[in-house]
Design an enzyme around this catalytic site. Structure first.
Site, PDB file in Angstrom:
ATOM      1  N   ARG A 185       8.523  23.881  29.048  1.00 48.15           N
ATOM      2  CA  ARG A 185       8.312  23.796  30.504  1.00 48.15           C
ATOM      3  C   ARG A 185       6.900  24.178  30.937  1.00 48.15           C
ATOM      4  O   ARG A 185       6.702  24.680  32.059  1.00 48.15           O
ATOM      5  CB  ARG A 185       9.335  24.649  31.278  1.00 48.15           C
ATOM      6  CG  ARG A 185      10.757  24.259  31.063  1.00 48.15           C
ATOM      7  CD  ARG A 185      11.099  22.846  31.556  1.00 48.15           C
ATOM      8  NE  ARG A 185      12.427  22.482  31.118  1.00 48.15           N
ATOM      9  CZ  ARG A 185      12.669  21.783  29.996  1.00 48.15           C
ATOM     10  NH1 ARG A 185      11.672  21.350  29.231  1.00 48.15           N
ATOM     11  NH2 ARG A 185      13.898  21.501  29.647  1.00 48.15           N
ATOM     12  N   SER A 238      17.117  24.376  37.496  1.00 45.12           N
ATOM     13  CA  SER A 238      17.108  25.697  36.843  1.00 45.12           C
ATOM     14  C   SER A 238      15.970  26.536  37.409  1.00 45.12           C
ATOM     15  O   SER A 238      14.824  26.106  37.395  1.00 45.12           O
ATOM     16  CB  SER A 238      16.911  25.546  35.339  1.00 45.12           C
ATOM     17  OG  SER A 238      18.023  24.892  34.809  1.00 45.12           O
ATOM     18  N   GLU A 308      10.902  29.312  36.181  1.00 39.59           N
ATOM     19  CA  GLU A 308      10.396  27.974  35.832  1.00 39.59           C
ATOM     20  C   GLU A 308       9.785  27.352  37.091  1.00 39.59           C
ATOM     21  O   GLU A 308       8.805  26.622  37.038  1.00 39.59           O
ATOM     22  CB  GLU A 308      11.578  27.131  35.329  1.00 39.59           C
ATOM     23  CG  GLU A 308      11.229  25.705  35.016  1.00 39.59           C
ATOM     24  CD  GLU A 308      12.429  24.920  34.483  1.00 39.59           C
ATOM     25  OE1 GLU A 308      13.264  25.483  33.728  1.00 39.59           O
ATOM     26  OE2 GLU A 308      12.541  23.740  34.844  1.00 39.59           O
TER      27      GLU A 308
HETATM   28  C1  LIG Z   1      18.661  19.107  41.055  1.00 39.98           C
HETATM   29  C2  LIG Z   1      17.479  19.320  40.140  1.00 39.98           C
HETATM   30  C3  LIG Z   1      17.619  19.128  38.781  1.00 39.98           C
HETATM   31  C4  LIG Z   1      16.542  19.329  37.911  1.00 39.98           C
HETATM   32  N1  LIG Z   1      16.716  19.126  36.580  1.00 39.98           N
HETATM   33  C5  LIG Z   1      15.662  19.312  35.742  1.00 39.98           C
HETATM   34  C6  LIG Z   1      15.835  19.097  34.322  1.00 39.98           C
HETATM   35  O1  LIG Z   1      16.889  18.726  33.835  1.00 39.98           O
HETATM   36  N2  LIG Z   1      14.769  19.335  33.525  1.00 39.98           N
HETATM   37  C7  LIG Z   1      13.553  19.734  34.012  1.00 39.98           C
HETATM   38  O2  LIG Z   1      12.606  19.919  33.231  1.00 39.98           O
HETATM   39  N3  LIG Z   1      13.370  19.932  35.346  1.00 39.98           N
HETATM   40  C8  LIG Z   1      14.390  19.732  36.212  1.00 39.98           C
HETATM   41  N4  LIG Z   1      14.212  19.934  37.557  1.00 39.98           N
HETATM   42  C9  LIG Z   1      12.907  20.425  38.046  1.00 39.98           C
HETATM   43  C10 LIG Z   1      11.920  19.319  38.470  1.00 39.98           C
HETATM   44  O3  LIG Z   1      12.591  18.142  38.901  1.00 39.98           O
HETATM   45  C11 LIG Z   1      10.945  18.970  37.363  1.00 39.98           C
HETATM   46  O4  LIG Z   1      10.174  20.099  36.974  1.00 39.98           O
HETATM   47  C12 LIG Z   1       9.973  17.855  37.792  1.00 39.98           C
HETATM   48  O5  LIG Z   1       9.298  17.372  36.679  1.00 39.98           O
HETATM   49  C13 LIG Z   1       8.970  18.323  38.847  1.00 39.98           C
HETATM   50  O6  LIG Z   1       8.298  17.178  39.347  1.00 39.98           O
HETATM   51  P1  LIG Z   1       7.764  17.131  40.841  1.00 39.98           P
HETATM   52  O7  LIG Z   1       7.020  15.864  41.004  1.00 39.98           O
HETATM   53  O8  LIG Z   1       8.871  17.356  41.821  1.00 39.98           O
HETATM   54  O9  LIG Z   1       6.777  18.369  40.835  1.00 39.98           O
HETATM   55  P2  LIG Z   1       6.413  19.319  42.050  1.00 39.98           P
HETATM   56  O10 LIG Z   1       7.565  20.220  42.357  1.00 39.98           O
HETATM   57  O11 LIG Z   1       5.865  18.521  43.167  1.00 39.98           O
HETATM   58  O12 LIG Z   1       5.249  20.183  41.374  1.00 39.98           O
HETATM   59  C14 LIG Z   1       5.528  21.110  40.334  1.00 39.98           C
HETATM   60  C15 LIG Z   1       4.179  21.661  39.830  1.00 39.98           C
HETATM   61  O13 LIG Z   1       3.439  20.611  39.222  1.00 39.98           O
HETATM   62  C16 LIG Z   1       2.195  20.417  39.889  1.00 39.98           C
HETATM   63  N5  LIG Z   1       1.939  18.971  39.924  1.00 39.98           N
HETATM   64  C17 LIG Z   1       2.794  17.981  40.292  1.00 39.98           C
HETATM   65  N6  LIG Z   1       2.201  16.786  40.123  1.00 39.98           N
HETATM   66  C18 LIG Z   1       0.949  17.031  39.658  1.00 39.98           C
HETATM   67  C19 LIG Z   1      -0.149  16.198  39.308  1.00 39.98           C
HETATM   68  N7  LIG Z   1      -0.067  14.873  39.379  1.00 39.98           N
HETATM   69  N8  LIG Z   1      -1.289  16.796  38.863  1.00 39.98           N
HETATM   70  C20 LIG Z   1      -1.376  18.138  38.774  1.00 39.98           C
HETATM   71  N9  LIG Z   1      -0.378  18.985  39.092  1.00 39.98           N
HETATM   72  C21 LIG Z   1       0.775  18.418  39.525  1.00 39.98           C
HETATM   73  C22 LIG Z   1       2.386  20.998  41.282  1.00 39.98           C
HETATM   74  O14 LIG Z   1       1.139  21.367  41.861  1.00 39.98           O
HETATM   75  C23 LIG Z   1       3.284  22.192  40.960  1.00 39.98           C
HETATM   76  O15 LIG Z   1       2.536  23.251  40.450  1.00 39.98           O
HETATM   77  C24 LIG Z   1      15.283  19.724  38.438  1.00 39.98           C
HETATM   78  C25 LIG Z   1      15.132  19.896  39.822  1.00 39.98           C
HETATM   79  C26 LIG Z   1      16.216  19.690  40.678  1.00 39.98           C
HETATM   80  C27 LIG Z   1      16.025  19.872  42.169  1.00 39.98           C
END
Ligand SMILES: Cc1cc2nc3c(=O)[nH]c(=O)nc-3n(C[C@H](O)[C@H](O)[C@H](O)COP(=O)(O)OP(=O)(O)OC[C@H]3O[C@@H](n4cnc5c(N)ncnc54)[C@H](O)[C@@H]3O)c2cc1C
Length: 318
Positions: A185, A238, A308
């Site tokens: 992660r 999580s 996380e």
């Molecule tokens: C219901 C639910 C289920 C989930 N299940 C999982 C799972 O099974 N496995 C898992 O790993 N995660 C899971 N997640 C967590 C999440 O979906 C993942 O971590 C996902 O990859 C985050 O992507 P995001 O675009 O929403 O990131 P954001 O929440 O928008 O950003 C997260 C971090 O990444 C940075 N970031 C985002 N995009 C960029 C970019 N292009 N360049 C630089 N920095 C960037 C942001 O600044 C921040 O620090 C879940 C979340 C939810 C709500």
């Protein structure tokens, strides 16, 4: 932080899309928590990203790229700088090459950081590319998934990413080979640049398979996820990382913390590693709940749980 008219004018002149001010970030995150961003700017192309990073440096403004906001807890005070949101150009996906070798025929997929994992997964199944099925049902963007090394059901981004395109104030550069040192992660190499550069594109090496086989596996994983995660309240999946060889959820559950509530922040009754917003939780409630869970698990089991979820704004970025 408030932008004066001169600064707003300069910002607008430098970018193609309209900039918005004082936007509540609760509307941009899956937690439905968070105060306002001083500004949200959509970057429409690579030149916009370079210009905006330079603007923030000159004005000494904090900035943060938001993907789908599905792994972010934003402070009640909000974010005192510019949130970058990606425009359509960063939502494209295309196959670059096909090649045949050991392990079958390979497909090199290139996609923008802003594409949703849902669209990416559909694109792969339509085109018979296997390797990303595990993202089915993860509600993030590709950029967020790479930065977080998102994973599920034994797969993780580390297993498919072959090159990442980044942008800093100086321009475009690429990460490959040993720079792709993904860990559980997190992406340690990128963390060294997280205040300087953003991810704009990703290349992934996938395997050619029959589209229906890929589609069927995606459906199967979505069904498994629905069975395992029956949590309907807003959250970020999580909350804590699993400690080595342990499940954070099981540790929290064994301390009897399911249902523990601070204001409207609660440890989900269905899944102990999901901290959820059951109404109008503040970030302060959620952080207090996080700390209580960490303290109890450490006091009873001697294990330190690490979040996380990324905590953004209010001087408490994690
Ligand atoms: C219901 C639910 C289920 C989930 N299940 C999982 C799972 O099974 N496995 C898992 O790993 N995660 C899971 N997640 C967590 C999440 O979906 C993942 O971590 C996902 O990859 C985050 O992507 P995001 O675009 O929403 O990131 P954001 O929440 O928008 O950003 C997260 C971090 O990444 C940075 N970031 C985002 N995009 C960029 C970019 N292009 N360049 C630089 N920095 C960037 C942001 O600044 C921040 O620090 C879940 C979340 C939810 C709500």
């Amino acid at each position: 932080m408030r932008f004066d008219d001169a600064m707003k004018e300069r910002l607008q002149l430098g970018l193609k899309a309209e900039v918005y001010y004082d936007i509540p970030l609760r509307e941009w995150t899956s937690f439905r928590i968070g105060g306002p961003a001083a500004a949200i700017a959509t970057v429409e192309d690579r030149a916009d990203v370079i210009w905006l990073l330079n603007f923030c440096a000159e004005e000494n403004l904090p900035w943060c790229w938001i993907g789908r906001g599905s792994n972010m807890l934003v402070a009640d005070e909000g974010f005192p700088g510019i949130i970058f949101s990606s425009g359509k150009v960063f939502e494209k996906a295309a196959f670059l090459t096909n090649s045949t070798g050991h392990g079958g025929s390979k497909k090199l997929l290139s996609a923008g950081a802003g594409i949703s994992l849902a669209r990416l997964s559909l694109f792969c199944s339509e085109n018979g590319a296997s390797g990303l099925e595990f993202v089915s049902g993860i509600p993030g963007s590709l950029g967020g998934a790479v930065v977080m090394n998102a994973g599920a059901f034994g797969g993780e981004m580390a297993g498919v990413v072959s090159r990442v395109e980044l942008i800093s104030r100086k321009g475009i550069f690429f990460a490959e080979g040993s720079q792709l040192d993904f860990d559980y992660r997190t992406w340690p190499w990128y963390q060294g640049f997280a205040n300087e550069a953003v991810v704009v594109g990703v290349e992934m090496t996938l395997t050619a398979k029959d589209p229906e086989t890929v589609r069927e596996r995606c459906r199967e994983l979505v069904a498994l996820r629905r069975g395992a995660q029956k949590v309907s309240d807003p959250g970020a999946g999580s909350f804590f990382k699993n400690p080595p060889q342990k499940s954070a959820g099981r540790l929290i559950d064994s301390c009897g913390l399911k249902g523990l509530r601070i204001g409207d922040a609660m440890v989900a009754k269905e899944h102990a590693n999901f901290l959820v917003n059951v109404g109008n939780a503040s970030a302060a409630d959620m952080i207090k709940l996080m700390k209580i869970v960490q303290e109890k698990v450490f006091a009873e089991l001697g294990v330190r749980l690490e979040p996380e979820v990324r905590i953004i704004g209010g001087g408490c970025e994690l």
